[in-house]
Structure formats: C-alpha cells, structure tokens
Design an enzyme around this catalytic site. Sequence first.
Site, short mmCIF file in Angstrom:
data_model
loop_
_atom_site.label_atom_id
_atom_site.label_comp_id
_atom_site.label_asym_id
_atom_site.label_seq_id
_atom_site.Cartn_x
_atom_site.Cartn_y
_atom_site.Cartn_z
N ASP A 86 13.96 43.76 60.17
CA ASP A 86 12.60 43.60 59.67
C ASP A 86 12.64 42.94 58.31
O ASP A 86 13.16 43.50 57.34
CB ASP A 86 11.90 44.96 59.58
CG ASP A 86 11.68 45.57 60.95
OD1 ASP A 86 11.99 46.76 61.13
OD2 ASP A 86 11.19 44.85 61.84
N LYS A 131 50.96 55.38 30.92
CA LYS A 131 51.45 55.18 32.29
C LYS A 131 51.48 56.55 32.96
O LYS A 131 52.28 57.41 32.61
CB LYS A 131 52.84 54.56 32.31
CG LYS A 131 53.30 54.21 33.71
CD LYS A 131 54.69 53.60 33.72
CE LYS A 131 55.01 53.07 35.13
NZ LYS A 131 54.84 54.07 36.18
N PHE A 145 61.65 14.80 31.88
CA PHE A 145 62.19 15.84 32.75
C PHE A 145 62.88 16.87 31.86
O PHE A 145 63.86 16.57 31.19
CB PHE A 145 63.20 15.24 33.74
CG PHE A 145 63.58 16.17 34.85
CD1 PHE A 145 62.73 16.39 35.93
CD2 PHE A 145 64.80 16.84 34.84
CE1 PHE A 145 63.09 17.24 36.97
CE2 PHE A 145 65.16 17.69 35.86
CZ PHE A 145 64.31 17.88 36.93
#
Length: 856
Positions: free
Chosen positions: A56, A240, A619
């Site tokens: 609807d 931790k 490089f």
Amino acid sequence: MRTTTSLPQLTRDALVAYASKRDFTRTPEPQGDAGTAHGPLRFVVQKHWASSLHYDFRLQWQGTLKSWAVPKGPSLDPKIKRMAVQVEDHPLDYADFEGTVPSKQYGAGQVIVWDQGVWTPLGDVAQAWRDGNLKFRLQGHKLQGAWVLVRIKGKDDKQPAWLLIKEKDSFARASAAYSVVEALPHSVVGGGGAAAGSQARQALPAQAVAADLPARLAPQLATLASGLPSDPANWLFEIKFDGYRMLVRIDAAGVRLVTRNGHDWTAKLLPLQQALVAMRLPSGWYDGEIVLPDEAGMPDFRALQQAFDTGQTDAVVLYLFDLPYVDGHDLRAAPVEARRSLLQQLLSRSPSQQVWFSQEFAATAQRVLASACQLGLEGIIAKRRGAHYQSARSADWIKLKCGKRQSFVIGGYTDAQGTRSGFGALLLGVLDAQGMLQHVGDVGTGFSEHALQQVLQALRARAQRSSPFAARTRHAGRAHWVAPTLVAEMSFSGWTRAGHLRHAVFRGLRADIDARSIVRAQALRMCTDQPVHQTEHPPAQPRAHPPAPVTTIPSTPPALPRGLQVTHPDRVIDSSTGTTKLQLLQYHGLVGGLMMKHLLGRPVALVRAPTGIGGELFFQKHAQAIQLPGICQLDPALDPGHPPMLAVVSARGLLSAAQWNVIEIHTRNAVTASFGQPDRMVFDLDPGAGVPWAQVQEAAQLTHAFLTQLGLAAFLKTSGGKGLHIVVPIRRQHGAETVNAFAQAIVQHLARVVPQRFVAKSGPKNRVGKIFIDHLRNGAQATTVCAWSARARPGLGISVPVAWAELDALRAGDHWTVGTVHSRLHTGNQPWQAYARSARGLLAAMAALGHAPRQA
C-alpha cells in the site's frame, strides 16, 4: 484519463469510505480524522498480507493519506511499470500502523511499515492530479529519488488505475540485478526504535552513504605491533578486552549476535540479546567484544569460556566500540572518531548494565599501556584517527600486548604421565603461507582438572590416524592425532630460533575463531602518519603514443581519508585517456581491499612517474628515509648492503604511493617471513612483434596444461600490458636460484616441444612471431607487477586475477583498465580463492621433467 478536475477537499467526508469498511470495535486500525499536520509531507509503504500480498503506497496530502494498492510492490527499474490501484483515503495516523487486521474484517491480514519517509511534489499537485501525471521525490529508507504516478485511461472512477514508475536518476537500478522488495523485505520500524533511528540520522557524519544493511559483515581486525606509534597524537587508544569479538546486527527481524567468522550465537546469548532489544537501538551493524568480568570487574577469559560450557551467560557484558552501519547508512568511509561519537550518543540515550561503550583514554600512550599491564589486562588497541572501517586486518588498527599471546591450532596430544589425568600435552601448530600446518611446540601447563577433561572430550571427538602437520614433530610421549579444527589460546614468553614456543601456558579454547585463519602473528614495525612533501622532477618530453578511447573512473569513487594532501590533483598522468593523479588515487581507494590480499607480507618495488607516464620513470626497491602512511621500511638484514626494502601494510599505503606519483606496484616472490625461500613461480608470457592475441591465449593454455602434467597448480592474471602472467604457488623449500633454474628448465622444454610458438631467449629479434616465456621473473631480485596494479602504459591497463575458463573471453592483456575496473569489482579475487591451499613441493615436478635441483 480520468475527468476529475481537483483533489478532494479537506472535509471529514474524505474518510467516509475508509470508516464505512471497518468495525473499529474489532480492528486495531486507527479510526482517525482528516486534519492538518505540520512539517514535511510524509509517505509510507505498508506491506500487507491480505487475501494476496500487496504493498500500500500512501502520500500525505490535504489532511489524509492518498493511497494506492501496488500488487507487486515498487521497482527501482525505470523500465518496470507497476500497476497501482487507487483506493480510499486513509487517516494520517495510519502511516504508523503495524499489526494484524482480524479475520472477517476488511483487509484481514498482517501489516508492516515496509518503508517511510518524506515526499516532495515536483510541480503543482492540483494540476498534476488533473493531468493524471504526478511527479515527486522520495526520501525514505528504501525508496529514494524521483518517481511518477501516471493515471491510465478508463471508466472506473471509484478505483482508477495508475502506474508507479521510477524515474531515471542515480537511485535507479536494473531489475535483473536488484529487487528492492526481495532484498529488503522487513519493516523499517520494528526491532530497533524509530525514534533512535531519527536521532541517528540527525547526527550522521558527512561521509555517511545511504545503503542497504548487508546480510553479513566481516569485522576489521588489528595488526600486532612491536611498539607504540611514533606519532601518538594521530591515534586513539582503547583497552584490549580479553573476550570474544562479537558483531550485533539489528533489523526489522530483531537482534542477532554474530561472531567474527559469521556464526550466529544469538541462542547462546539470549540475556544479552534481550538487553539489546530493550535498548531499541536503530538498525545497523554494531562492533564490539563480549567479556565476563570477575569480582574486581576485570575480564576473565576462562570464566567466559566456562559460561558458554554451562550455558550460564547471564553475566556476559558487551563492550561496543564501532558502528559500520546505522539506520540505512554505510558509515565505513567516515573517520573512526566520527563513528564512535555517534555510537556513544546512541548508547547514552538508552543505557544498559550489559552493554557499554568502549572508552578512549586521554592519557599518553605509554601511560595507557603501562596501566593496562599493571591491571593484568591483555593490552591496548590503537586506532589511527581519520581511518575508514575495513573488513580485513589493517595497520590502521594495531594491538599492543602486555605479554605474548595468540591462538594456535591443536594437531594432537600426548598421553598423561604419573598421577595426571586427561592428557600430557597439546601439540600446537600454525598455518604457513601455503596453508600447511607447521608444528610450533607443545603445552602441558595451565590446565585445571575441569579443563583437562573438557579438552580431552573435544580431542577424542576429532581423532584421526594420520598427523595433520606438514612435517614430523618432535615431542615427548606417544602422540594421538586429531583433525586440525580445534583452536586454543596460549600465553608464552617468546619464540626460539627454530620457531618454537617458549614457556607456553594454556588459557582456554576458542570456539569463535576458525582454525583456518591461524597463522603466526608477526609484529608490525610502525609507520608514520606525518605528511611528506616530495621534490617534483622537471617535466620530460612526452613519448608519442597511439590514441586510445577515453575512460573514466566510476562516478562515485570512495572518499579519501581526512588529512591526505594530494599535490597536483589535476595533473594528467595519461594523455591518452585524460586520467588525472586524483583519479588514480580514487582508483586505489576502490581496489585497495582487493590489492592488499596480494601485497601483505611481501617486499615491493615501486614505479614512479612524477610527470606522468609520458615522462621519466623511476623504479624504486629501496628507500633510505621514507615517511608515508601505510608504507614501512623492512629490516635491512633482509637485503644486506642496501637501504631498507619497502612494504605496503595497509590500503592507506596505496593512497600514499599514488600521492608519491607511483603508477605500478611490483612484488617479490618471497614473503618477509622466509625471504630466502620463494613461495611462487611466475611465468610472464611476452608476445613478440606480429603475434596475434589468439596465439597468446593458446600459449597460456599450453603452459597451463604442461604445469598440470607436472603436478603443479597454476593461476592466471592479465598483465595489464601485452601479455599474461601465470603464477604457480609452491612450498617454501628452495632458494631463489633453484626455483629460477627449474622455471628456466620448464621454459626450455616448452620451446623445444613447441618451437613454432615459444622461444626461450629474450631479445626482440628472437621473439618475432613467437612468445617469450620470461622465467627471469623468478630471480632473487626480480619482481612482478602486483594484481590490481595499474601499468605505466597508455590506457592505464591493470593486472587482474582471472579464471582459466575466462581466458577465451579476454581481448588483450589490458582487458581491464583504471577507467573500467568497476565492471570487475564484483568478481574481485574470487578466481584465485583456491590459491593459498594449492601450493605444491617442486621435487616431484623436477623429477618428472628430469631436472636435477641445484644444491644451495
């Protein structure tokens, strides 16, 4: 079309039809009156299981909800026209109705709010209604963007038929790829509080993106670090927790608790689940850790494990620390501190004694770590400020432990001696790079009597005759072998030179961790997050290149991390496509997660093009002084006599590389953990002049067939240039010289057997009309372009993993480019999913070829 000239006027008569069909003494539906409402216009889509399922569709206008029944529901495909039958107006408060209409009542069946939000008319509504062409924009959880309702010509004035159609915009999606009603079937208000969702939307960070809630979510994992970061101001620090990682998924179906491996533990944690339901948090994925506090309030790992053994989990507490998704939005691209701020706001509005926010500590990193260790905690977690959420292990989250501790796979056990019951010691292992279980030592201490019996029962259930370890183990006493599926947590003092544990102590079993993920934790040498300013090289004369079609990066690339400074973002790095430096960074943002699977643990070499690919290329394998986020220098001892080699340790490093004008990223054939022993062979199929692409494909098939004949697995990827790369995973048993010599023997054999196709000598004259299989990629100093790396060539082709079944469909070695990668992202690394478990030793293959291995 209908001849109605105007919308019904605002009178109580507008709801006469609605009221006449309902007995409000029996139905829970709101009786309601027509009226006025302040604020934006609402829309709602209710999923209704009446005599037949339908949707609807309702728009608020002039005091009521104008309503249509849409049998098949909305479609996001502009080509799909959904029938929408206009029905009676509904009262405004019907927009919030969810429930069941009783049998024998009009519309009997269940109703849920499938979607809701705000709608905006596009033009004059009265005129659009007269014309039967109502255009509007939706802003909901599931439906967004531009839509249109078109009235169909007909004589039925009571229930005129319309068509509901999605307009073409960025929210449109093809029906063949996505169905919104199938993908998102549930309510948008059930399970997780609409009010909280509204508050969450108001506080969303700028990087939030509207998105469906994924069915699964892999959590971000922290990388073990050997020391504190050198720039602590750029990090936040948390405790931790000594427990189990736990994700919470909230949607219309309710609240589920899921382990890091995707196992549903809701049934094991019902008290915690009920606490989360009561909090009425908005839909989303919440990330945290469950612990069981002792009397002093400190996490007790053994007590947590025993709570699951006995089913007594009432006292389990959840600490939440991240919020990757919330209320229809993906927050993963937002900074970690923004996600945590929103999470803290949501938790503060509905506090619970079982659900807590993991606080950040404002003290110095040294003090936080020292305090955690003094309190007997496991350590701390440091998270890089500004970092995105990644479903992988990342250097943006690091863990610093007070003592050495990790999980191990149990591969067997020995008999108990003397008065001891149960067993003597557990035989422990970790997986190597090839997925083989390597023995790392034994543990016989740390067991209570209860633990001995509990573990022994689990061991006996996994008994097998043969050892699961890759090599023979040295241990005291008779060994009993078990299937390597059981994981145990150990604390220990260190490692011997031979790679065995020192002084291991049993802490408990880990039912939340998959044994297939257990590898030896390698401490990360911390990288800096300081900005770097490189000296730009003067432009060089561009090389002449043939024209290529212009390609573009996808229109919605991921946001770049906060603080990342991109110098010269508009510089064109490839004149053939117009691709800019900024677009290359955005490309790395797209493929970073995929590429890191091929980069982690390997030294890299970088090809830099400061003035674009038409200029001078550099490089670079080493760097004496480099400060780039996500790129680390490795131990100089790995390559004596040279500056440190480099490694990319997080997806952030790929962005740093692109900012540093890096185009190509190459990797070594060995990982840093065993740098002297390669774990792969690479064969580069390089076609000479005049070789058609079909012959390159044929050469790849011939090479694959021969490698298979030798008993070796082979994986294929495009080179991003002219040819193809064949990668063979191998066990780390030989030095680079031995591996290279064997690769050369394979190439020479193929050149002898199929001389019309292959040549074993390099050089342009030797390769005319033939294919050179470059075995030199296996030399000690050699590298090969990494999967998903771009190439410094016109068009910016990329190297992509492919399945052998896809070979015939490839059109060239640069089948995919930086501009077209989005068409391959859904496949990702899937063609190579068997790579890690496919490594083979070379001795049998050498014997089959009649090749004698070189002695080191």
